[in-house]
Design an enzyme around this catalytic site. Structure first.
Site, PDB file in Angstrom:
ATOM      1  N   GLY A  72      -1.212  45.867  12.093  1.00  0.00           N
ATOM      2  CA  GLY A  72      -0.891  45.499  13.463  1.00  0.00           C
ATOM      3  C   GLY A  72      -2.117  45.265  14.325  1.00  0.00           C
ATOM      4  N   LEU A 138       5.054  49.853  16.025  1.00  0.00           N
ATOM      5  CA  LEU A 138       4.905  50.363  14.665  1.00  0.00           C
ATOM      6  C   LEU A 138       3.562  49.946  14.092  1.00  0.00           C
ATOM      7  CD1 LEU A 138       8.023  50.571  15.017  1.00  0.00           C
ATOM      8  CD2 LEU A 138       8.245  49.812  12.651  1.00  0.00           C
ATOM      9  N   ALA A 152       5.210  54.661  17.753  1.00  0.00           N
ATOM     10  CA  ALA A 152       4.958  55.191  19.090  1.00  0.00           C
ATOM     11  C   ALA A 152       6.100  54.750  19.998  1.00  0.00           C
ATOM     12  CB  ALA A 152       3.623  54.685  19.626  1.00  0.00           C
ATOM     13  N   CYS A 168       0.238  44.513  21.043  1.00  0.00           N
ATOM     14  CA  CYS A 168       0.577  44.096  19.683  1.00  0.00           C
ATOM     15  C   CYS A 168       0.217  42.628  19.431  1.00  0.00           C
ATOM     16  CB  CYS A 168       2.047  44.351  19.379  1.00  0.00           C
ATOM     17  SG  CYS A 168       2.550  46.062  19.704  1.00  0.00           S
TER      18      CYS A 168
END
EC number: 2.3.1.181
Length: 214
Positions: A72, A138, A152, A168
């Protein structure tokens, strides 16, 4: 042999120390060691995933940035955000990484449903969303067939630091937390709900939550 799931409530804890403990646990665990879930909050920081691009850090300012080994892009952690690190033996459970992503997403969706919040995952953008606003992020790493890092969930937090990044990696993505959607949301309750949802999704009975490392 199906072992019990160990679930730890670690309170507010330093990121770097927790990351080192995750790596150590994963490196040295054996096939006979129980899977674990660590529930915690971190002091304010940004974490940048392995493929993270500098351009998504807009203005971090006085908030530290840590480059980490999860998947990520960049995200923010801070008080009032419930982090669940999921340290499971994927081979023993007979699941793959994509399956684990679904486990995490479904556990969050189930937790939010218990708080009268209608949420959903998106197949093209891992995480959980409410009306196109992101409420949970994630990021995972797998080593030796075992996972670490996790999810989170924004429960009751200051969301303004998300304005300093493209969350993200998505420009203009709006973040939200549970408290804004249900004023009765309570982190202590959500912690138990999420632990139970994760256990159920992984095929375990509901765990007793242990305080600290012992």
């Amino acid at each position: 042999m199906q072992l019990n799931l160990i679930c730890r409530d670690l309170g507010v804890i330093d990121y770097a120390d927790t990351w080192e403990r995750m790596k150590e646990f994963t490196q040295h665990r054996t096939k006979d060691d129980a899977d674990e879930i660590w529930l915690l909050e971190h002091p304010a920081l940004f974490t940048q995933g392995q493929a993270g691009k500098e351009e998504h850090l807009l203005a971090p300012g006085d908030i530290p940035v840590i480059q980490v080994d999860r998947g990520g892009q960049v995200t923010y952690h801070g008080p009032g955000q419930l982090v669940a690190y999921v340290l499971v033996d994927l081979k023993r459970l007979g699941i793959g990484v994509r399956d684990l992503v679904s486990v995490l997403e479904n556990a969050v969706v189930g937790t939010l449903a218990q708080n009268a919040i209608d949420a959903y995952p998106k197949p093209d953008a891992p995480g959980v969303y409410v009306d196109e606003q992101k409420i949970a992020s994630l990021g995972l790493r797998v080593r030796r067939g075992c996972s670490f890092h996790g999810l989170a969930l924004n429960v009751d937090m200051d969301l303004t630091p998300f304005n300093r990044i493209n969350p993200c990696g998505y420009q203009g993505l709006q973040m939200v937390d549970m408290k804004r959607l249900n004023k009765d949301s309570n982190l202590s309750n959500v912690k138990v709900q999420l632990a139970n949802q994760l256990a159920e999704q992984l095929g375990y009975s509901y765990p007793a939550i242990q305080q600290g490392w012992n």
